[in-house]
Design an enzyme around this catalytic site. Structure first.
Site, PDB file in Angstrom:
ATOM      1  N   ASP A  16       3.973 -10.406   7.064  1.00  0.00           N
ATOM      2  CA  ASP A  16       2.548 -10.153   7.255  1.00  0.00           C
ATOM      3  C   ASP A  16       1.845 -11.493   7.011  1.00  0.00           C
ATOM      4  O   ASP A  16       1.858 -12.017   5.892  1.00  0.00           O
ATOM      5  CB  ASP A  16       2.051  -9.098   6.268  1.00  0.00           C
ATOM      6  N   LYS A  56      -9.530 -13.571   8.768  1.00  0.00           N
ATOM      7  CA  LYS A  56      -9.930 -14.589   7.797  1.00  0.00           C
ATOM      8  C   LYS A  56     -10.033 -15.969   8.423  1.00  0.00           C
ATOM      9  O   LYS A  56     -11.039 -16.657   8.278  1.00  0.00           O
ATOM     10  CB  LYS A  56      -8.940 -14.636   6.620  1.00  0.00           C
ATOM     11  N   TRP A 114      -0.721  -5.898  -1.200  1.00  0.00           N
ATOM     12  CA  TRP A 114      -1.973  -5.331  -0.703  1.00  0.00           C
ATOM     13  C   TRP A 114      -1.798  -3.818  -0.642  1.00  0.00           C
ATOM     14  O   TRP A 114      -0.832  -3.320  -0.063  1.00  0.00           O
ATOM     15  CB  TRP A 114      -2.247  -5.917   0.683  1.00  0.00           C
TER      16      TRP A 114
END
Length: 336
Positions: free
Chosen positions: A149, A185, A68
């Protein structure tokens, strides 16, 4: 409403740790985990990056290629030197496991590594359970520190326990770890910035000290975390009936994306594409690394009004039963 403490909602943190480390985790019982509420996953990563710079100023962070894009910005702005390690294999559109293991072996002893716990962003490529075990063992040999993460727990497979398997493997092997959690999310709390940063310590005394320092870092950065998202998280996870409903709905979201992956693959095969599309269903999570070039992506945009990042990453959350055939046809037209 009063401010939350600098460390955030105690109840939200308790429930977050159970989700990441396990309902009956010995580390939670022994109070060995330093944890604070963070501004979603980004904020958790940034707090950790600043903590790393402050207390290990000569350290560096190894980040997967690709990752990311904001990961690079976070550690750069925290002034932590960055290195990269092999991850994605473009030819197979899968994991470059050999390259990954070589980079772990060749990194200086005691290095920090950023790992995606599940549903790797942007590739959707995750190591298998056996590969995670090999990675963990090599980390032990080199005394590396894993920082996970975990932005998609539950959203990848539909099972939060399964999606935390990599973390559990490292815990079983005796690692100290760091973990960034996000509820953007898996609870749809994008705008609430609800997350948690946790660091497993040697003992309760060290955990108290580490938490104190994390709060000191947070104080000049944003002072106190937001309240509303934390209340939503703690209410859902702290109520057995609501948690059961959430687990059902998370599985429904994950299953829909898995179903769309299968439908896209089958649609491309039915069009007679000579290319292999196994990677669409082998990958997992919100994103599919299609293998399309930037030029092919541009043509999809200009000729078919299909929009995605120029590295060929498809957001599978945007693929539906109503547009999957159109998408497959467009891809087939540009990748004959």
């Amino acid at each position: 409403m009063e401010y939350l403490p600098m460390g955030g909602s105690v109840k939200m943190i308790e429930e977050s740790l159970k989700l990441a480390y396990g309902e009956d985790s010995e580390f939670i019982k022994d109070k060995r985990i330093a944890a604070v509420q963070a501004l979603s996953g980004t904020g958790a990563c940034r707090l950790f990056a600043d903590f790393q710079k402050r207390f290990l100023p000569d350290s560096q962070i190894y980040i997967p290629t690709p990752t990311w894009s904001n990961h690079h910005n976070i550690w750069r702005d925290a002034q932590v030197p960055q290195r990269t390690f092999a991850y994605y294999h473009p030819e197979s559109r899968g994991l470059d496991f050999a390259g990954l293991m070589d980079d772990i072996k060749n990194a200086p002893e005691g290095s920090f590594f950023l790992l995606h716990a599940c549903a790797h962003n942007p590739t959707g490529v995750d190591p298998s359970e056996e590969q995670w075990r090999e990675i963990s063992q090599q980390f032990k040999v080199k005394n590396h520190f894993p920082f996970f993460d975990m932005a998609y727990q539950g959203f990848a497979s539909g099972d939060p326990e399964r999606d935390a398997k990599a973390i559990r493997i490292f815990l079983e092997d005796g690692h100290q770890i760091g973990c960034a959690q996000s509820y953007a999310k898996n609870m749809g709390l994008y705008g609430q910035r609800a997350g948690c940063l946790s660091i497993l310590c040697d003992d309760e005394i060290q955990a108290v000290d580490v938490k104190s320092q994390l709060q000191q870092i947070a104080r000049p950065m944003y002072s106190n975390p937001p309240l509303h998202g934390a209340l939503i998280v703690s209410t859902i996870l702290g109520d057995p009936a609501l948690k059961s409903l959430w687990l059902k709905e998370v599985k429904g979201m994950a299953d829909r994306i898995i179903g769309m992956r299968k439908a896209l693959k089958e649609s491309l095969e039915k069009l007679g594409s000579p290319l292999s599309w196994e990677h669409i269903t082998n990958q997992i999570g919100m994103f599919c690394y299609s293998g399309m070039t930037p030029e092919q992506v541009d043509r999809l945009t200009n000729e078919f009004h299909i929009y995605m990042t120029r590295n060929g990453r498809i957001s599978m959350a945007g693929v539906t039963t109503g547009n999957v055939a159109y998408l497959a046809n467009a891809i087939h037209e540009r990748m004959p």
